[in-house]
Design an enzyme around this catalytic site. Structure first.
Site, PDB file in Angstrom:
ATOM      1  N   THR A 249       0.922  -1.264   0.051  1.00 34.52           N
ATOM      2  CA  THR A 249      -0.008  -0.025   0.044  1.00 34.52           C
ATOM      3  C   THR A 249       0.803   1.236   0.154  1.00 34.52           C
ATOM      4  O   THR A 249       1.991   1.364   0.495  1.00 34.52           O
ATOM      5  CB  THR A 249      -0.862  -0.024   1.369  1.00 34.52           C
ATOM      6  OG1 THR A 249      -1.475   1.333   1.538  1.00 34.52           O
ATOM      7  CG2 THR A 249      -0.223  -0.269   2.492  1.00 34.52           C
ATOM      8  N   ASP A 250       0.249   2.564  -0.536  1.00 29.76           N
ATOM      9  CA  ASP A 250       0.982   3.626  -0.208  1.00 29.76           C
ATOM     10  C   ASP A 250       1.167   4.232   0.931  1.00 29.76           C
ATOM     11  O   ASP A 250       2.198   4.985   1.207  1.00 29.76           O
ATOM     12  CB  ASP A 250       0.126   4.972  -1.176  1.00 29.76           C
ATOM     13  CG  ASP A 250      -1.174   4.967  -0.709  1.00 29.76           C
ATOM     14  OD1 ASP A 250      -1.640   4.434   0.309  1.00 29.76           O
ATOM     15  OD2 ASP A 250      -1.897   5.970  -1.216  1.00 29.76           O
ATOM     16  N   GLU A 251       0.518   3.424   1.840  1.00 27.37           N
ATOM     17  CA  GLU A 251       0.730   4.129   3.358  1.00 27.37           C
ATOM     18  C   GLU A 251       1.802   3.499   4.001  1.00 27.37           C
ATOM     19  O   GLU A 251       2.202   4.290   4.846  1.00 27.37           O
ATOM     20  CB  GLU A 251      -0.457   3.275   4.306  1.00 27.37           C
ATOM     21  CG  GLU A 251      -1.868   3.728   3.714  1.00 27.37           C
ATOM     22  CD  GLU A 251      -3.105   3.749   4.822  1.00 27.37           C
ATOM     23  OE1 GLU A 251      -2.475   3.732   6.082  1.00 27.37           O
ATOM     24  OE2 GLU A 251      -4.084   3.947   4.482  1.00 27.37           O
TER      25      GLU A 251
ATOM     26  N   TYR B 103      -1.420  -0.640  11.315  1.00 30.97           N
ATOM     27  CA  TYR B 103      -1.654  -1.116   9.965  1.00 30.97           C
ATOM     28  C   TYR B 103      -0.375  -0.931   8.967  1.00 30.97           C
ATOM     29  O   TYR B 103      -0.120  -1.871   8.385  1.00 30.97           O
ATOM     30  CB  TYR B 103      -2.872  -0.577   9.478  1.00 30.97           C
ATOM     31  CG  TYR B 103      -3.149  -0.890   7.857  1.00 30.97           C
ATOM     32  CD1 TYR B 103      -3.331  -2.232   7.493  1.00 30.97           C
ATOM     33  CD2 TYR B 103      -3.005   0.109   6.919  1.00 30.97           C
ATOM     34  CE1 TYR B 103      -3.347  -2.428   5.997  1.00 30.97           C
ATOM     35  CE2 TYR B 103      -3.172  -0.058   5.465  1.00 30.97           C
ATOM     36  CZ  TYR B 103      -3.144  -1.144   4.998  1.00 30.97           C
ATOM     37  OH  TYR B 103      -3.450  -1.636   3.929  1.00 30.97           O
TER      38      TYR B 103
ATOM     39  N   LYS C 252       2.137  -3.659   7.355  1.00 35.39           N
ATOM     40  CA  LYS C 252       2.063  -3.834   5.693  1.00 35.39           C
ATOM     41  C   LYS C 252       3.706  -3.586   5.223  1.00 35.39           C
ATOM     42  O   LYS C 252       4.071  -4.325   4.272  1.00 35.39           O
ATOM     43  CB  LYS C 252       1.283  -3.053   5.040  1.00 35.39           C
ATOM     44  CG  LYS C 252      -0.138  -3.350   4.995  1.00 35.39           C
ATOM     45  CD  LYS C 252      -0.728  -4.611   4.438  1.00 35.39           C
ATOM     46  CE  LYS C 252      -0.670  -4.657   2.824  1.00 35.39           C
ATOM     47  NZ  LYS C 252      -1.106  -5.876   2.634  1.00 35.39           N
TER      48      LYS C 252
END
Ligand code: NAD
Ligand code: DAU
Length: 331
Positions: free
Chosen positions: A123-125, A147, A151
């Site tokens: 993810t971009d996060e 989260y 990831k």
């Protein structure tokens, strides 16, 4: 060709399976999913009788089932994860277990059975927030929530299996997906379904946080490209370039539904709330990716889908969900 997809009863995984069955006639798909609160067989009702599709209920942390399924797989695409930031703030352990240990379990089986490709859906996060400019694939990872940290752990572990064991790993990092079949705890489906029912829309902080909105089918097309043409050991950012503030998205939803702005309820901000995500996606575009769905078109399709498919979300917004929602907003 056999693809093992994990987390295929969730939002993006179910769209990906539908996309593969529709575009690759020679591919067999096996879907391994634990059916957590977010895993919903209704998401794949239309393909469950397809002879090229099989479902196995199970946990990606369970080495025995993962080994059995990986033995026959040419490709593994790992979507399975705990995916909601707010839940990770309340209960980080579930995220560390599934997102990191589950990915490790899959990587070990992939290595043992010499799968031809392992695609890790990240993810971009993982990059964290930035006010200006965009992240490219070589930027540092500075995740903010349990989260995104879990990831990032999975993402780095997957990359290490390429470096150390030469497992052909490809990683995708996408921006915020939206579309049909998204569990109604995420901004877009929560606000659309609340507005349909004339309920308040709990907007965090001042609503100025910015996200890049990617229509889920565009992400599936990009992931499919990464599966076919991605270089082992490489990471691909996937974004639409359509950045909007949460306030902007919220007002648009209300406008499309003909509902008043007075439904917006400013609530306490999310702890550690990332202000903005932004990706440079030149690398996946060089592989041939171009988003097909504009935000204007995608949000209309999405709003209309939730309007027409109450049967899908009504049941989800009761029971465990209601309990979680009440706690979240002190109702
Ligand atoms: P989702 O929460 O809708 O679905 C997750 C699925 O994984 C569910 O079907 C669930 O039952 C399954 N699952 C959870 N734990 C499992 C376990 N231990 N074993 C087997 N299955 C398990 O998530 P989503 O929004 O579809 O996201 C899919 C993937 O894409 C995730 O890895 C997420 O981090 C990533 N991602 C999501 C977005 C987004 O905007 N939704 C953006 C970028 C990346
Ligand atoms: O960026 C990719 C990520 O997008 C994925 O990796 C995650 O799995 C996915 O959940 C999503 O994370 P976000 O935190 O960006 O999505 P969410 O829909 O939870 O929130 C979007 C924005 O809206 C965020 O700034 C928080 C805000 N928000 C969210 C909810 C649920 C609100 O203002 N009110 C809300 O009730």
């Amino acid at each position: 060709m056999r693809i093992l997809v994990t987390g295929g009863l969730g939002f993006i995984g179910s769209h990906f399976i539908r996309h593969i069955l529709a575009t690759k006639p020679d591919v067999q798909v096996v879907n391994l999913d634990k059916q957590t609160y977010a895993g919903n067989p209704d998401n794949l009702k239309d393909v469950e009788d397809d002879a090229r599709y099989d479902y196995a209920k199970g946990d990606i942390c369970d080495a025995a089932i993962v080994d059995k399924l990986a033995r026959d797989a040419d490709i593994i695409v790992n979507f399975a994860a705990e995916s909601h930031v707010d839940r990770s703030i309340g209960k980080p352990g579930d995220f560390i277990r599934t997102d990191i240990f589950g990915t490790y379990t899959l990587l070990e089986a992939a290595r043992r059975h010499k799968v031809k490709r392992f695609v890790q859906i990240s993810t971009d996060e993982v990059y964290g927030s930035r006010e200006k400019g965009s992240f490219n694939e070589n930027d540092l990872l500075r995740p903010s929530s349990p989260y995104s940290a879990s990831k990032a752990g999975a993402d780095m572990l997957a990359h290490s299996y390429f470096v150390t064991y030469r497992l052909p790993v490809v990683i995708t990092r996408s921006s915020n997906n939206y579309g049909p079949f998204q569990y109604p705890e995420k901004l877009m489906p929560l606000f659309i379904t609340n507005a349909i029912e004339d309920k308040e829309l709990p907007l965090y902080g001042d609503g100025s946080n910015v996200r890049d909105w990617l229509y889920v089918e565009d992400n599936c097309r990009a992931i499919s490209l990464a599966v076919e043409k991605g270089m082992p050991g490489e990471i691909y950012n996937i974004a639409s370039g359509q950045e909007l503030s949460n306030k902007g998205v919220t007002r648009l939803i209300l406008k499309l539904l003909g509902k008043p702005d007075s439904l917006i309820k400013p609530v306490k901000d999310r702890p550690g709330h990332d202000f903005r995500y932004s990706l440079d996606s030149a690398k996946i575009r060089k592989l041939g990716f171009k988003p097909k769905v504009s935000f204007e078109e995608g949000i209309k399709t999405t709003v209309n889908w939730y309007k027409a498919n109450r049967w899908w979300w009504k049941r989800l917004k009761s029971g465990e969900y209601l309990e979680y929602y009440r706690k979240q907003y002190n109702l």
